[in-house]
Every structure is written in structure tokens, then in C-alpha cells.
Design a protein around this motif. Structure first.
Motif, mmCIF file in Angstrom:
data_model
loop_
_atom_site.group_PDB
_atom_site.id
_atom_site.type_symbol
_atom_site.label_atom_id
_atom_site.label_comp_id
_atom_site.label_asym_id
_atom_site.label_seq_id
_atom_site.Cartn_x
_atom_site.Cartn_y
_atom_site.Cartn_z
ATOM 1 N N SER A 412 0.856 -1.184 0.000
ATOM 2 C CA SER A 412 0.000 0.000 0.000
ATOM 3 C C SER A 412 0.894 1.237 0.000
ATOM 4 O O SER A 412 2.067 1.172 0.374
ATOM 5 C CB SER A 412 -0.909 -0.016 1.217
ATOM 6 N N GLU A 413 0.326 2.358 -0.431
ATOM 7 C CA GLU A 413 1.117 3.589 -0.605
ATOM 8 C C GLU A 413 1.898 3.945 0.653
ATOM 9 O O GLU A 413 2.973 4.488 0.603
ATOM 10 C CB GLU A 413 0.182 4.748 -0.955
ATOM 11 N N ASP A 414 1.283 3.624 1.810
ATOM 12 C CA ASP A 414 1.905 4.076 3.059
ATOM 13 C C ASP A 414 2.618 2.934 3.787
ATOM 14 O O ASP A 414 2.617 2.863 4.993
ATOM 15 C CB ASP A 414 0.850 4.713 3.975
ATOM 16 N N THR A 415 3.255 2.035 3.000
ATOM 17 C CA THR A 415 3.961 0.909 3.605
ATOM 18 C C THR A 415 4.907 1.368 4.713
ATOM 19 O O THR A 415 5.047 0.730 5.740
ATOM 20 C CB THR A 415 4.859 0.194 2.558
ATOM 21 N N ASN A 416 5.567 2.476 4.408
ATOM 22 C CA ASN A 416 6.579 2.926 5.364
ATOM 23 C C ASN A 416 6.057 4.008 6.311
ATOM 24 O O ASN A 416 6.838 4.646 7.018
ATOM 25 C CB ASN A 416 7.815 3.431 4.612
ATOM 26 N N GLY A 455 18.910 -6.835 8.460
ATOM 27 C CA GLY A 455 18.897 -7.354 9.830
ATOM 28 C C GLY A 455 17.979 -6.527 10.730
ATOM 29 O O GLY A 455 17.437 -7.027 11.714
ATOM 30 N N ARG A 456 17.804 -5.269 10.379
ATOM 31 C CA ARG A 456 16.913 -4.394 11.152
ATOM 32 C C ARG A 456 15.506 -4.329 10.554
ATOM 33 O O ARG A 456 14.714 -3.466 10.903
ATOM 34 C CB ARG A 456 17.507 -2.982 11.231
ATOM 35 N N GLY A 457 15.253 -5.237 9.595
ATOM 36 C CA GLY A 457 13.898 -5.312 9.024
ATOM 37 C C GLY A 457 13.647 -4.286 7.934
ATOM 38 O O GLY A 457 12.496 -3.949 7.647
ATOM 39 N N ILE A 458 14.740 -3.808 7.295
ATOM 40 C CA ILE A 458 14.563 -2.820 6.222
ATOM 41 C C ILE A 458 15.159 -3.387 4.936
ATOM 42 O O ILE A 458 16.360 -3.655 4.871
ATOM 43 C CB ILE A 458 15.276 -1.495 6.579
ATOM 44 N N ALA A 459 14.297 -3.572 3.931
ATOM 45 C CA ALA A 459 14.789 -4.117 2.661
ATOM 46 C C ALA A 459 15.005 -2.974 1.692
ATOM 47 O O ALA A 459 14.163 -2.086 1.573
ATOM 48 C CB ALA A 459 13.765 -5.088 2.098
ATOM 49 N N ILE A 460 16.157 -3.006 1.013
ATOM 50 C CA ILE A 460 16.363 -1.954 0.013
ATOM 51 C C ILE A 460 16.416 -2.593 -1.366
ATOM 52 O O ILE A 460 16.815 -3.747 -1.539
ATOM 53 C CB ILE A 460 17.619 -1.096 0.281
ATOM 54 N N THR A 467 17.491 3.993 -5.400
ATOM 55 C CA THR A 467 17.298 2.960 -4.383
ATOM 56 C C THR A 467 16.079 3.305 -3.526
ATOM 57 O O THR A 467 15.942 4.433 -3.061
ATOM 58 C CB THR A 467 18.554 2.859 -3.502
ATOM 59 N N VAL A 468 15.202 2.303 -3.355
ATOM 60 C CA VAL A 468 14.021 2.510 -2.506
ATOM 61 C C VAL A 468 14.095 1.530 -1.339
ATOM 62 O O VAL A 468 14.847 0.555 -1.381
ATOM 63 C CB VAL A 468 12.699 2.320 -3.290
ATOM 64 N N TRP A 469 13.344 1.796 -0.300
ATOM 65 C CA TRP A 469 13.384 0.915 0.865
ATOM 66 C C TRP A 469 11.980 0.637 1.373
ATOM 67 O O TRP A 469 11.055 1.400 1.113
ATOM 68 C CB TRP A 469 14.236 1.527 1.971
ATOM 69 N N GLU A 470 11.832 -0.486 2.051
ATOM 70 C CA GLU A 470 10.554 -0.767 2.716
ATOM 71 C C GLU A 470 10.785 -1.634 3.932
ATOM 72 O O GLU A 470 11.784 -2.357 4.016
ATOM 73 C CB GLU A 470 9.545 -1.408 1.761
#
Ligand code: AMP
Ligand code: ZN
Length: 473
Positions: A412-416, A455-460, A467-470
Motif C-alpha cells: 500500500s502507498e503508506d507501507t513505510n 537485519g533491522r527489518g529494512i529491505a532496500i 534505491t528505494v526501501w521498505e
């Protein structure tokens, strides 16, 4: 059960209605990869379309058992059983053992399949697991007079069959042109079309993997592995055998020859073949050395499921030319489609009559010679139909059981949303740090930063836009 699926059967040369040997059950075999290198996106086209076939059969209610081999021995650079062993060549290229590269490229293959939503077959069997089975069948073929020993190798005697060229009325010469890579003469053969069941020839002295056999220490030919592995797991009769069109001759022709000679009856009723993916210079081929992999597409910022959609937009019986332009258009279409699905309201009643009606239309579309493009068109038809959002959503979720495009999985648009400013600043700083490391060609550092974030739960993810992240769960 009602048989509603039809597809082109290379054996009868027409689109046949599919009727399995046992009502409601399907025994299916797929030629697996030769694991001496990464799969190229051409190989993956074949596995995507075979995946659609399996999913279609399951969607229509069949209980499918699908078996796949892993070719880790015996496949020579020419499908006509000459040249070098591809696995050995791969091991020499990488200064590793054959088993090391087999493991590495098998894992890489299934990692690619997972990214493409290709369902793993119920049984996956490496050829090196089945040496006893190969020896048993080769011995029986010699006993029955269908095979002979010459120059140390065991050959299948094609002159013993009334009809060796089961797939085609084309002449032997025409067919040999279709054989992959170089063809060299083997003077041990009684007939030009004879093929190797077991190698012991001294030419392959440096062969790493060798086994004792009644004909000396050696290793199996490529074709025998598929016959034996399918019989081991699916029994004496099979419904569907799949592969790319280059497998028709000699590989599948030889499989039929040896299997039916051994069994004494018809073996497999339907043969499903997928046409090639080509690049501008022609057929994509692993042995050419330079080829496009899924990882390369991802490095360029493409979503693997966009490649899946690229394949589904064309028919499996037509050659397909790869182009970045079409990939770009498909990316735009895919993102728009996923957004439209995400914007549907999931609340409310599903209209059962409309659901059943569209589901039937979907089965008819895909069941009509696996017409994936019509199936995708039906997704758009549903989106613009005069039915409730909840019905649309339920239908698209259902169709996606076959299409495998994750159409209802849009982030969803507001994943982050909800990430505090401090964390966001930290992530953006790390992304910048990684960018700088990559620029310096310090890939180890770049990877370490990515892993630390993960490792901190952030995928790039590297995309064409940067580069985007979620956050990942
Ligand atoms: P291999 O790993 O070379 O044994 O091939 C694995 C599968 O990919 C087989 O089913 C081949 O028929 C198929 N294949 C090989 N080249 C292509 C291509 N360019 N396009 C589509 N399928 C291919
Ligand atoms: Zn095979």
C-alpha cells in the motif's frame, strides 16, 4: 470430472482436449535444468509457461503430481551425445568440483524460480541420485535386443524401432539441423540416429563423476535420466511431458524410444513444448556464454514478475523476442494494474453468480491452448465490469492462482508510514553510504550495509528511479 483444458500436443500435432489416464489425476514430468551455469531468461520462459500449465490444471480441479530432474551429469555440449560434458566444462571454468557447481546452480535456479512465483515441482531428483535405476533399464534394453555395446559405450539401436521419428515426418537430416550446438560423427554407432545410454569411452577419462557398471566404469547418457526418473516417481504411464522445443529432437524422441522399448507399451500421451525466447542475435543459449539472467534484469531495476507478465502476454507456441522496450511498457502496465487492484474496496458481498460466471470464462480462456494473453485480458474485463469491488477483488485473487503475478499483493502507498523521522534519516544515510561504496567498487561494503539494514527489518531495492526501501515483516 469434466475435461475443459486443451493444449497443443506435439505427438498428434494438434490442439488436443486433455484427458488423463486416471480421472482427475495428472502425472507430469518436466525436463529440469543442466546446472553448469545460471539459467538464462529463455530457460525461465519455458519454466514459467510450464508453471502456468500446472497451475491451470490444478485450478480446473486436477490433482497433479509433477516431477523434475536436475541434470548434473551426462549432458554433452551437443545433444547428439558428442563434445564435452557440460558439467565438467562448468567446473573447469570455475575451478570447482562438479558437485559444487551442481549445488550452486541448482540453488540459483530455484532462487530464480521463487522470484518468478514458479511453484517447485512435487519431486525434484538429481540424475546422480539414480545410477542404479539407469543401470537397471540399460541392462534390460540390452537383454531385449534394443541396445548394444560398441567401443566401450552402450548405444540404443534405433533401427530396432518401426517409427523412431515419432514427433515428425521430417527427414533425419532436417531434424539434425535442430540439434543444439556442434554435431560430430561417432564411428561406434551402427546407425546415425543411435544414441548413448552409458559412456565409458576413454575420451572422458577426466570425467569427475564415474560409477561401476556391467560395461565398465562410466556415467549415464543424458536421455536415459529423464526416462528413469519419471518412471521411478510416476510409474509406467505418464500424462504430460514438458520441455522447450529444442528438447523435441533428439532428447524427447530418444526418451520415447528407450522408454517404450523398455516398457513394451505407450508411455506418455501428451507432449507440451514451449517455444524459444530469442534476443536480437537469435536463440538465447547458455553455451554461447553471454546471456541474460534474471539477476541481471533485477540489477537493471526490473521486477521479476514483470518478466513473468512479459512472457504471459505472448503465446507459448510462438517464438518471443526479448526487448527492454517491451519490458518498460510491461513495467508500466503491471504497476498500473496492481494499483488498480489495490484501489478496490474489499468490503461488501461477493456476488456468487458473477464470480462463477467469470471464473468459468477464465478457465475457458486459459484452457483454450493455455492462452495466457486472453486470461490477462479477462483481468481487465473484470476490472471494468459492472460488478461490486469485492467481487472484482475476489475474482482477481482467484485468477492469480494461475497467473502468479501477485496482483493483490501491492504494497500500500503508506507501507513505510509510521516510521519515525530518526529511523528514516538513518536509512537514507545508509543508502547514501552504500551508493558511495558502490561507486568506489567496494561491493563488500555495499553488501554489508544492505545486510545490516535487512537485519533491522529494512529491505532496500535498486530500481531505475534509484534505491528505494521498505519495512519487511
Ligand atoms: P537446459 O538447462 O539447457 O537443459 O535447458 C532447460 C530448459 O530450457 C529446457 O526445457 C530447454 O528446452 C529450455 N530452453 C533452452 N533454451 C531456451 C530458450 N532460448 N528459450 C526458451 N527455452 C529454452
Ligand atoms: Zn529430459
Amino acid at each position: 470430472m469434466e475435461n475443459r483444458i486443451s493444449f497443443f500436443n506435439t505427438l498428434t500435432r494438434k490442439v488436443d482436449k486433455f484427458v488423463p489416464n486416471e480421472d482427475g489425476k495428472v502425472a507430469m514430468y518436466t525436463c529440469g535444468p543442466t546446472v553448469y551455469h545460471y539459467a538464462h531468461i529463455g530457460n525461465l520462459r519455458t519454466y514459467i509457461m510450464e508453471d502456468i500449465l500446472v497451475r491451470t490444471l490444478r485450478y480446473a480441479g486436477y490433482d497433479v503430481k509433477r516431477v523434475m530432474n536436475i541434470t548434473d551429469v551426462g549432458h554433452l555440449t551437443s545433444d547428439g551425445d558428442t563434445g564435452e560434458d557440460k558439467m565438467l566444462k562448468g567446473a573447469q571454468r570455475e575451478h570447482k568440483t562438479v558437485l559444487e557447481i551442481a549445488k550452486f546452480y541448482t540453488d540459483a535456479f530455484f532462487a530464480d524460480c521463487a522470484k518468478l512465483n514458479i511453484v517447485t515441482p512435487d519431486v525434484v531428483e538429481p540424475a546422480t541420485n539414480c545410477i542404479d535405476e539407469f543401470i537397471k533399464v540399460v541392462s534390460a534394453l540390452i537383454d531385449k535386443g534394443f541396445a548394444y555395446v560398441a567401443g566401450g559405450n552402450v548405444y540404443f539401436d534405433t533401427s530396432k524401432l518401426d517409427d523412431y521419428y515419432v514427433f515428425s515426418s521430417q527427414s533425419e537430416k532436417e531434424l539434425m539441423v535442430g540439434v543444439r550446438d556442434d554435431v560430430e560423427e561417432d564411428s561406434n554407432k551402427k546407425n546415425k540416429a543411435d544414441f548413448v545410454l552409458w559412456f565409458t569411452k576413454s575420451k572422458f577419462e577426466n570425467q569427475e563423476l564415474k560409477w561401476e557398471s556391467p560395461w565398465g566404469i562410466g556415467y549415464p547418457g543424458w536421455h536415459i535420466e529423464c526416462s528413469c526418473i519419471s518412471m521411478k516417481h510416476l510409474g509406467d504411464k505418464m500424462d504430460i511431458h514438458c520441455g522447450g522445443v529444442d528438447n523435441i529432437f533428439p532428447h524427447h524422441t530418444n526418451e520415447i524410444a528407450q522408454s517404450e522399448a523398455y516398457l513394451g507399451h505407450k508411455w506418455c500421451n501428451y507432449w507440451f513444448h514451449v517455444h524459444h525466447l530469442n534476443d536480437r542475435s537469435g536463440k538465447m543459449s547458455k553455451s554461447k556464454g553471454e546471456f541474460l539472467t534474471l539477476s541481471l534484469l533485477m540489477e537493471k531495476g526490473y521486477n521479476p514478475l514483470v518478466y513473468r507478465m512479459f512472457c504471459l502476454q505472448s503465446h507459448y507456441r510462438k517464438p518471443l523476442e526479448f526487448s527492454y522496450e517491451i519490458m518498460d511498457n510491461t513495467t508500466a502496465a503491471y504497476n498500473k494494474l496492481v494499483k488498480r487492484v489495490a484501489s478496490l474496496s474489499k468490503d461488501g458481498e461477493v456476488d456468487k453468480a458473477a464470480f462463477d460466471d467469470y471464473k468459468n470464462r477464465f478457465i475457458d480462456a486459459i484452457g483454450n491452448d493455455i492462452n495466457t494473453a486472453s486470461a490477462i485480458t479477462l483481468v481487465y474485463d473484470v476490472l471494468s465490469a459492472d460488478i461490486s469491488d469485492a467481487t472484482k477483488y475476489a475474482l482477481i485473487e482467484s485468477f492469480d492462482e494461475v497467473l502468479g503475478l501477485d496482483l493483490t499483493c501491492a504494497p500500500s502507498e503508506d507501507t513505510n508510514a509510521g516510521v519515525d523521522k530518526e529511523l528514516e534519516d538513518y536509512i537514507l544515510a545508509k543508502i547514501e553510504e552504500r551508493k558511495a561504496a558502490k561507486k568506489e567498487k567496494d561491493f563488500a561494503k555495499a553488501d554489508a550495509i544492505r545486510d545490516e539494514l535487512l537485519g533491522r527489518g529494512i529491505a532496500i531495492k535498486d530500481t531505475r528511479e534509484g534505491t528505494v526501501w521498505e519495512l519487511v515483516k
